[in-house]
Structure formats: C-alpha cells, structure tokens
Scaffold this motif. Structure first.
Motif, PDB file in Angstrom:
ATOM      1  N   ALA A 260     -12.202  -3.226  -4.437  1.00 59.90           N
ATOM      2  CA  ALA A 260     -12.107  -1.917  -4.916  1.00 59.90           C
ATOM      3  C   ALA A 260     -11.005  -1.133  -4.205  1.00 59.90           C
ATOM      4  CB  ALA A 260     -13.463  -1.102  -4.592  1.00 59.90           C
ATOM      5  N   LEU A 261     -11.056  -0.406  -3.347  1.00 53.22           N
ATOM      6  CA  LEU A 261     -10.060   0.225  -2.700  1.00 53.22           C
ATOM      7  C   LEU A 261      -9.072  -0.696  -2.046  1.00 53.22           C
ATOM      8  CD1 LEU A 261     -10.260   3.705  -0.846  1.00 53.22           C
ATOM      9  CD2 LEU A 261      -9.115   1.629   0.245  1.00 53.22           C
ATOM     10  N   GLY A 262      -9.910  -1.658  -1.244  1.00 52.24           N
ATOM     11  CA  GLY A 262      -8.942  -2.688  -0.435  1.00 52.24           C
ATOM     12  C   GLY A 262      -7.887  -3.412  -1.237  1.00 52.24           C
ATOM     13  N   ALA A 263      -8.144  -3.768  -2.577  1.00 50.88           N
ATOM     14  CA  ALA A 263      -7.413  -4.591  -3.311  1.00 50.88           C
ATOM     15  C   ALA A 263      -6.210  -3.707  -3.707  1.00 50.88           C
ATOM     16  CB  ALA A 263      -8.102  -5.204  -4.535  1.00 50.88           C
ATOM     17  N   GLU A 264      -6.648  -2.235  -4.182  1.00 50.94           N
ATOM     18  CA  GLU A 264      -5.405  -1.595  -4.592  1.00 50.94           C
ATOM     19  C   GLU A 264      -4.165  -1.352  -3.313  1.00 50.94           C
ATOM     20  OE1 GLU A 264      -6.232   1.583  -6.960  1.00 50.94           O
ATOM     21  OE2 GLU A 264      -8.192   1.112  -7.486  1.00 50.94           O
ATOM     22  N   VAL A 265      -4.931  -1.231  -2.186  1.00 51.93           N
ATOM     23  CA  VAL A 265      -4.060  -0.988  -1.017  1.00 51.93           C
ATOM     24  C   VAL A 265      -3.168  -2.109  -0.704  1.00 51.93           C
ATOM     25  CG1 VAL A 265      -3.748  -0.630   1.226  1.00 51.93           C
ATOM     26  CG2 VAL A 265      -5.627   0.807   0.058  1.00 51.93           C
ATOM     27  N   LYS A 266      -3.662  -3.354  -0.909  1.00 55.49           N
ATOM     28  CA  LYS A 266      -2.895  -4.812  -0.884  1.00 55.49           C
ATOM     29  C   LYS A 266      -1.828  -4.764  -1.753  1.00 55.49           C
ATOM     30  CE  LYS A 266      -6.646  -6.909   1.706  1.00 55.49           C
ATOM     31  NZ  LYS A 266      -7.617  -8.311   1.907  1.00 55.49           N
ATOM     32  N   ALA A 267      -2.191  -4.404  -3.080  1.00 59.28           N
ATOM     33  CA  ALA A 267      -0.990  -4.583  -4.216  1.00 59.28           C
ATOM     34  C   ALA A 267       0.033  -3.480  -3.744  1.00 59.28           C
ATOM     35  CB  ALA A 267      -1.780  -4.019  -5.361  1.00 59.28           C
ATOM     36  N   ARG A 268      -0.302  -2.545  -3.325  1.00 60.72           N
ATOM     37  CA  ARG A 268       0.955  -1.671  -2.881  1.00 60.72           C
ATOM     38  C   ARG A 268       1.900  -2.312  -1.754  1.00 60.72           C
ATOM     39  NH1 ARG A 268       0.085   3.797  -4.667  1.00 60.72           N
ATOM     40  NH2 ARG A 268      -0.875   3.679  -6.836  1.00 60.72           N
ATOM     41  N   ILE A 269       1.087  -2.724  -0.691  1.00 59.67           N
ATOM     42  CA  ILE A 269       1.598  -3.424   0.436  1.00 59.67           C
ATOM     43  C   ILE A 269       2.680  -4.365  -0.076  1.00 59.67           C
ATOM     44  CG2 ILE A 269       1.650  -4.725   2.441  1.00 59.67           C
ATOM     45  CD1 ILE A 269      -1.230  -3.305   2.992  1.00 59.67           C
ATOM     46  N   GLY A 270       2.025  -5.314  -1.081  1.00 56.93           N
ATOM     47  CA  GLY A 270       2.733  -6.390  -1.712  1.00 56.93           C
ATOM     48  C   GLY A 270       4.083  -5.775  -2.518  1.00 56.93           C
ATOM     49  N   GLU A 271       4.057  -4.605  -2.840  1.00 58.69           N
ATOM     50  CA  GLU A 271       5.219  -3.988  -3.540  1.00 58.69           C
ATOM     51  C   GLU A 271       6.280  -3.512  -2.465  1.00 58.69           C
ATOM     52  OE1 GLU A 271       3.507  -0.770  -5.876  1.00 58.69           O
ATOM     53  OE2 GLU A 271       2.648  -2.262  -6.942  1.00 58.69           O
ATOM     54  N   GLY A 272       6.053  -3.611  -1.097  1.00 59.60           N
ATOM     55  CA  GLY A 272       7.004  -3.434  -0.092  1.00 59.60           C
ATOM     56  C   GLY A 272       6.568  -2.025   0.656  1.00 59.60           C
ATOM     57  N   HIS A 273       5.391  -1.545   0.519  1.00 60.94           N
ATOM     58  CA  HIS A 273       5.220  -0.238   1.199  1.00 60.94           C
ATOM     59  C   HIS A 273       4.604  -0.601   2.672  1.00 60.94           C
ATOM     60  CE1 HIS A 273       5.956   2.514  -1.979  1.00 60.94           C
ATOM     61  NE2 HIS A 273       5.372   1.538  -2.737  1.00 60.94           N
ATOM     62  N   TRP A 274       4.534  -0.003   3.742  1.00 60.67           N
ATOM     63  CA  TRP A 274       3.855  -0.261   5.025  1.00 60.67           C
ATOM     64  C   TRP A 274       2.397  -0.210   4.617  1.00 60.67           C
ATOM     65  CZ3 TRP A 274       3.504   2.932   9.925  1.00 60.67           C
ATOM     66  CH2 TRP A 274       3.610   4.285   9.595  1.00 60.67           C
ATOM     67  N   ALA A 275       1.351  -0.679   5.670  1.00 53.93           N
ATOM     68  CA  ALA A 275       0.152  -0.285   5.288  1.00 53.93           C
ATOM     69  C   ALA A 275      -0.419   0.964   5.329  1.00 53.93           C
ATOM     70  CB  ALA A 275      -0.654  -1.332   6.338  1.00 53.93           C
ATOM     71  N   GLN A 276      -0.130   1.613   6.379  1.00 55.09           N
ATOM     72  CA  GLN A 276      -0.370   3.165   6.222  1.00 55.09           C
ATOM     73  C   GLN A 276       0.144   3.967   5.211  1.00 55.09           C
ATOM     74  OE1 GLN A 276       0.068   5.418  10.156  1.00 55.09           O
ATOM     75  NE2 GLN A 276       0.233   3.331  11.295  1.00 55.09           N
ATOM     76  N   GLY A 277       1.417   3.541   4.881  1.00 57.51           N
ATOM     77  CA  GLY A 277       1.932   4.341   3.423  1.00 57.51           C
ATOM     78  C   GLY A 277       0.979   4.150   2.158  1.00 57.51           C
ATOM     79  N   ALA A 278       0.750   2.767   2.030  1.00 53.48           N
ATOM     80  CA  ALA A 278       0.131   2.233   1.108  1.00 53.48           C
ATOM     81  C   ALA A 278      -1.364   2.659   0.958  1.00 53.48           C
ATOM     82  CB  ALA A 278      -0.063   0.676   0.962  1.00 53.48           C
ATOM     83  N   LEU A 279      -2.109   3.025   2.102  1.00 52.98           N
ATOM     84  CA  LEU A 279      -3.562   3.428   2.109  1.00 52.98           C
ATOM     85  C   LEU A 279      -3.455   4.734   1.605  1.00 52.98           C
ATOM     86  CD1 LEU A 279      -6.386   3.176   3.087  1.00 52.98           C
ATOM     87  CD2 LEU A 279      -5.534   4.010   5.604  1.00 52.98           C
TER      88      LEU A 279
END
Length: 761
Positions: A260-279
């Motif tokens: 759910a939410l966790g998967a979407e955040v990790k996908a954003r991180i994979g796109e080059g965003h740091w964890a806090q910003g992706a969250l």
C-alpha cells in the motif's frame, strides 16, 4: 489597502496578548486611514457596557476606565443596530454622548463598525477626525474588514482569560464557550492537555538522492518502527475496547503494508527522491484525494493518513524518543489537538481520559468512533478554538451540544457535574430495557434498527438491543484497497455482517461513490460534486461494478436470507427500473451457479427532494422505502451539516423537513409499502416521537441512542404522540418546535431521558 490589511493581520497575529493586539490595531488603522483617532470599545455582556480598551488619539488614561451603557452614545447605536454608522457631524447627532475623560470634543467625523463573531457582538471599532466629512466607501469597507479580523482575535483571547481585562471591577474569570459538532455524547470535566503531531510533513522539502538503496533502508526502518508504535498504542487500549473495535488499528497497519503506502513511497525513492520527500509527496496525495470526497465518513480518512505519515516522518527524523508517559497527563485529562487521531487517543491512559476536543474533523472521524465505543464525551470541529492556548485550563466538554467551555463559573461547573452524575445513573437504569420491545403504552410496536459501517458497530448494536440493520455502508471495503475488491472478497465481508445479525434483517446500501467521493483507482473530478456523478448514477453507468457487488451480497446471504438491498441517491423512477433489471439478472446468474438464494427485498433511499414528490411511483416498484434524513435535510435547507460555520442552520425540526417527512410516510402507506428513517433524527429523543406519530414503520439509528429512544416509546401513548404532531405542524419555527416537543416530553416525565438533547436532530 490589501497589502496594508495583510501586514496588520500578520502583526496582530504575532501579538503576545489581547491588549497588545488592540494597541497594534488602533495604531495601524489610524496610520493607514490617515485619521486622528482610532479606538476599540469592547462589549462586556455581563455589565452590558462598552469599555474603551484601546485608542490612538484620545486620552490614554481613559483606557479601561471609560465606558458607555449598551444604549448610550454613537457607540451604543452601532452595537444595537449591528451595522456601520458613518456621519460627518457627530456632535449634532441625537445619540451623541460626550465623555470628557476621552478628550473627544473637537472631533466631527465619526465612522463606527460593529465587531461581530458568530452572530455575537464583541465590541465596536471607531475612527474619528476633526474635519467635518464623511468617510468614503473604500475606507468604510476597510474598517469593516478589519473588524472581522479583530473579532476572531477577541474570541481567541476569551479562551485564555485575556478578555477579563474588560471587567476590572470583577475578579472572577470569564467562562468562554466554543461551538463545534457532537462527536460522542456525554459530559466531561477536567484539565486541558494539548497534543501536537509527532512531526510536520509540511516542513519537508523536496530533495534528490544519489543513494536510493540507502534511503529505502532508512524508510523500511521507520516503517517498522511506526508499525510497532501502532501495535503498542492499540494494546494500550485493549482493556477498553473489543477486539473488533481495536480492528481500527489494524486498518492503520494495513495502510502501512508494503503493498500500500509503503510501496508507493519506495517507488518515489527509486525515482531519485530522498525518503522524507517521497513520504511527504505520497501522503499529501492521499490526503488530498480523501479530502475531496463527499461522504463525511470517508473524508475523515485523510486524518488517518496524515497521522501515519507524521509518525513515519518522526522515526525518519529520529524524533521518536520524545514519547509521552502516563505521568505527563493530568488525572482528569481533556485531550485537545488541532486534529485528533486514534494514535493520540492511545497515548493517554484510559483511566485519566475525561473528554476529547478536536479543532478539525467531524463525528465520522475514527477517533470519534473509538470515543463512542469507549464512552468518552467528544466535540469535533471546534474551528474557532485557539487550541495551543488552552493547555492547563479548566475545560468542560459538552458532547451533546457539541460545545467546549473554558474556565467555567462555579454555577456552570455544578450544572455540568449534575448532568454527568445523572447520565451515569441513567445508563445503569436503561440497561434493563435491552431485551424489551419498543412498544407504546397503548400497544403500538415499532422496531428499532441500527446503522453500521464496521463490525465494531454491529457488535455494539446487539448489546443495545438492536432488532436489525437499517443501513450498512458498503464503501469501506472499496476504500481499503488499491483496486476494486473481488466478488469473493466482498462476499466474505458481507457474510460477517449478515451472520452477526441473523436472523434479523440487514439492509445493505449499494456502493455510494462518485463526485468528490472518488476512489484512488477510480478518480472523479467535478466542479459541483454534491450535484454530480454519484451514488446510483455511477453504478448504473458501470454495471460491471454493480453486478459484482449484488452477486456478492446475494451469495453472502445463502442460508440466512436476511439480506435487504437498498439503492442510494435515487432521483427518478427510471433509475430504479434500470437497477431492478440488473438485480434480477444477478439473481438469475447466482441461481445458475448453484446457490439456493431467495430474491432479497429491494428498497430505495429517499434523500433528494425529487424523490419526495415521486414517493408513490417509487413505492410501487420496490419492497420498502427508507429516508436518509441527514441528506434530505441538507438538500432541502441547502446546508452542509458538517460545516461548523453553518451547522446552526441545519435544523432537523424545520417545518419544511417535517412536512416532507409526513408526505413520504403518507405516500408510502398509500401504496402499501413499509417506510423507515435511517438518519440522526430517528435517534433523537425528540424526533423519534414525531416520526412514530407520522406512521414510520421502523427507526434506524446510532446504537448509542437506541436505549433512550426505546425508553421514551415505552412510556407514551400513540394517541398522545399524534396530538403532539398535529400541534407541531402548525408551528413555523424549528426552534419553537424543538422546544415544544421537549417541554411536552418533560411534562410526561422524560426530562431525565432527554437531558441536554439538542433540537438540531
């Protein structure tokens, strides 16, 4: 002027107290309008006088000492008329009153505007000038705008006692009342404790990362810590709630799932965003999506998402070590926050919790659901409360009227303490009615059903003596997924509800989404969602969704045969005809698959005015009718009942509403069809009497209200109720109607049952 206004507002907002804010206001307005005098007179309602509390241009020694009676002078005239007064020769005006202490004799021009907050007069804002001239429209508009800003500042100051500077002759603190919406019934007396979010998502900036793998590791650690925290908070409430009610914390955990939410955040991180910003990006997208929904219950899920995001962020930022302990809370804790969440509720020892107050949110918030389960008085949506300033103050939570009182007088405190003690005694007395029928003294029987959404609601309803379900909201399974739930998934959920109440009937409303109540995987954006593509309109346009849900409902009812299907937001007979065609088709398909299922009863919800005037035609097509009195009242009166600013205009006892309800009951019975009410009016101790007298065949309500309604019905005659209805229908005022019904029930000995019942419904 707009830039000047903005600067003044910012400066006033940073003022340390009310006196400082008033000094800023009079100085800046005098400067901006190039006048010789600017003054603020605050109204003391107890002394019924206007007290000069700040001035630029008059004698400073007069501040706090000079006052006018409520009918005295031009200031009194502005207050009594509640509108601006703009004159070019003040001394010649018949209401002019000279105060030598202020030194105002030479001033000819006078412009005064009332300071009003939520219909309550707070004071008068005045500018004066020696020259004889009338201030122009722009100047008058500017002063009116400033008075509106000042009204909020004064109202906020009341909560902390700063407003007491008006009453220099009195030493007692002034009680202040703030209006919100009832979240959970009851009265709570205690000490305010303000709780802030674990972290601020809004302060997180966008930033890239050269090491996504490392950021994912950090995020996984924070996610694991957040899961552990939610489990801990849930366990701290385990002694107060049923396992089914604790399932709300499982909802939180499901949101944190890697799929759910966790998967979407990790996908954003994979796109080059740091964890806090992706969250922050993912959480705020979810929040925005839920906030656009029309259904109040589902809209409140934005709060849950935001709370989860803040908790994960706190762990990402290493701030989780600042957790509170039991010793941090007062023994009589009134928990206050800008937006309360179940997680916050779980941090307070239940033995210390006396009440809950939230600036944002409504009765559909998860925290309000838990509060009702735990019996904690709660007020939601107290939008004008300066919540950061009430920590440590004595507070009273009135969960009946949706009000918060700060620094109460001795008289108010004793009044509410008596209500609290009486309510505790009443609950014990009503427990004996659980298995008794709702039957009047002259033998009229009316079944009492309940409205449910979670299995929590269902089990609590059985404890209160519910005889069936008048409304089961089926939207929740659709909201907790990132896709449409399958037929088998829906079947399992519906089976649980049907089994819980079997053999009693369970009325399942078909999927009610659309407009601004869109699903993440089925987005709908409209300019006017309340009148847009929603309810039955959506499902008829997507028969593949509708048919799957109907088949799931029917299969879930095999061997029980206690299913009733209800169609929402019906506005024409053609919608019913089309829906019935699909329902019969689904039944045939289920039979072909080998299921042995009777054709369930099908009904429609009467929620919009057009359905009221087609009640007979609709009744001829279906097995039953049910009035959604909440929405019907909203549409008839054009009032959003969940908006605290107009909540007082939402009047369930409005003559137009009662007339419409009577027309519906008469029309349904003319075609021989049963009709019920499943809105809040059915559970109102005053409203239930009128609905029964109108001829409604059953009432469906929140489980909390069921014992009171049953007690009243068992203590009156149907003939008496009909006479009361006849009298009520001659009255033109909602307030008078509510007062008349309340007085009539009190005369019959039900004052104790009604208690502080509101006439809003």
């Amino acid at each position: 002027m707009l830039d000047i206004l903005r600067r003044i507002v910012q400066e006033v907002s940073s003022a340390t107290d009310l006196r400082d804010a008033l000094r800023v206001v009079v100085a800046r307005i005098r400067e901006a309008m190039r006048t010789e005098v600017c003054s603020v007179y605050l109204f003391d309602p107890e002394a019924k006088r206007y007290v000069l509390m700040a001035t630029e241009g008059l004698n400073q020694e007069a501040v706090g000492r000079v006052s006018l009676s409520s009918s005295q002078g031009l200031v009194g005239l502005v207050g009594s008329r509640a509108e601006p007064l703009n004159i070019d020769n003040a001394p010649s005006h018949p209401r002019f009153h000279f105060l030598s202490e202020t030194g105002e004799d030479p001033f000819q021009s006078f412009l005064g505007v009332p300071i009003i907050h939520n219909k309550r007069l707070m004071g008068v804002l005045v500018v004066q000038q020696r020259d004889s001239r009338q201030f122009d429209e722009g100047e008058e508009a500017f002063l009116v705008t400033m008075s509106a800003q000042l009204a909020g500042v004064i109202a906020h100051a009341e909560a902390t006692g700063n407003i007491l500077e008006i009453a220099t002759a009195r030493e007692s603190r002034k009680s202040t009342r703030f209006n919100g919406a009832p979240g959970a019934a009851g009265v709570g007396l205690g000490t305010g404790f303000v709780m802030l979010p674990a972290a601020d998502l809004g302060s997180v900036m966008d930033r890239g990362t050269d090491d996504p793998d490392a950021e994912i590791v950090l995020f996984d650690q924070a996610l694991d810590s957040a899961r552990a925290e939610i489990r801990k908070l849930g366990s701290q409430l385990s002694g107060e709630l049923r396992p089914e009610e604790l399932a709300l914390f499982d909802v939180y955990l499901n949101m944190l799932d890697d799929n759910a939410l966790g998967a979407e955040v990790k996908a954003r991180i994979g796109e080059g965003h740091w964890a806090q910003g992706a969250l922050r990006q993912v959480v705020m997208e979810y929040v925005g999506h839920f906030q656009r929904m029309e259904d109040p219950y589902l809209r409140e899920r934005a709060t849950d998402i935001l709370d989860l995001g803040a908790r994960i962020l706190a762990h990402l930022q290493g701030a989780s070590g600042k957790s509170l302990t039991a010793d941090d809370f007062p023994d009589d804790c009134i928990l206050v926050s800008e937006e309360l969440t179940p997680g916050m509720l779980g941090e307070v020892p239940p033995s210390k919790l006396r009440g809950l107050v939230s600036v944002k949110g409504s009765s559909n918030s998860h925290v309000a659901i838990l509060a009702r389960a735990m019996g904690i008085p709660t007020v939601m949506g107290v939008v004008d409360l300066p919540y950061t300033q009430v920590n440590g103050l004595e507070l009273i939570v009135d969960g009946y009227r949706g009000q918060l009182l700060s620094t109460p007088t001795d008289e108010l405190r004793e009044h509410y303490r008596a209500i609290y003690e009486e309510e505790r005694a009443l609950q014990k007395d009503l427990e004996v009615l659980r298995s008794e029928p709702a039957e009047t003294l002259d033998g009229h029987r009316i079944p009492l059903w309940v409205n449910t959404g979670l299995i929590t609601d269902a089990l609590r309803s059985l404890d209160r003596g519910a005889e069936g379900v008048g409304l089961y909201r089926t939207e929740v399974p659709f909201m907790m997924r990132d896709r449409f739930p399958s037929e088998s998934e829906q079947q399992k959920i519906y089976r649980q509800q049907l089994e819980t109440f079997a053999p009693a009937p369970v009325t399942m409303r078909t999927l009610d989404v659309g407009g601004d109540k869109a699903l993440t995987y089925f987005p709908i954006n409209e300019a006017n969602p309340f009148l847009g593509w929603r309810g039955i309109r959506v499902t008829l346009d997507h028969p593949e969704i509708f048919l799957v849900q109907i088949r799931a409902m029917m299969k879930a009812s095999e061997g029980l045969n206690n299913l009733r299907i209800m169609l929402p937001m019906i506005s024409s007979v053609s919608e019913v005809d089309e829906a019935l065609h699909l329902i019969y088709r689904a039944h045939a398909e289920v039979l072909e698959e080998g299921f042995d299922i009777d054709m369930p009863q099908v009904g429609v919800m009467i929620e919009v005015p057009s359905a009221v005037f087609q009640i007979r035609d609709l009744g001829l097509r279906v097995d039953f009718l049910s009035v959604g009195s909440n929405d019907l009242t909203q549409y008839l009166l054009a009032v959003d009942r969940n908006n605290p600013r107009v909540a007082d205009l939402y009047q369930a006892f409005h003559p137009a509403v009662l007339t419409a309800l009577k027309l519906i009951a008469e029309g349904a019975h003319e075609v021989g069809k049963p009709v019920s009410v499943c809105g809040e009016l059915a559970g109102n101790p005053l409203g239930c009497v009128l609905l029964m007298a109108m001829g409604y065949d059953m009432l469906s309500m929140n489980a909390t209200n069921l014992p009171k309604v049953k007690s009243i019905i068992r203590g009156i005659n149907m003939a008496w109720a009909k006479r009361l209805l006849d009298q009520v229908l001659q009255i033109e005022s909602a307030q008078v109607i509510a007062a008349m019904v309340q007085l009539a029930l009190e005369k019959e000995g039900f004052g104790r049952i009604i208690g502080p019942a509101s006439g809003r419904g």
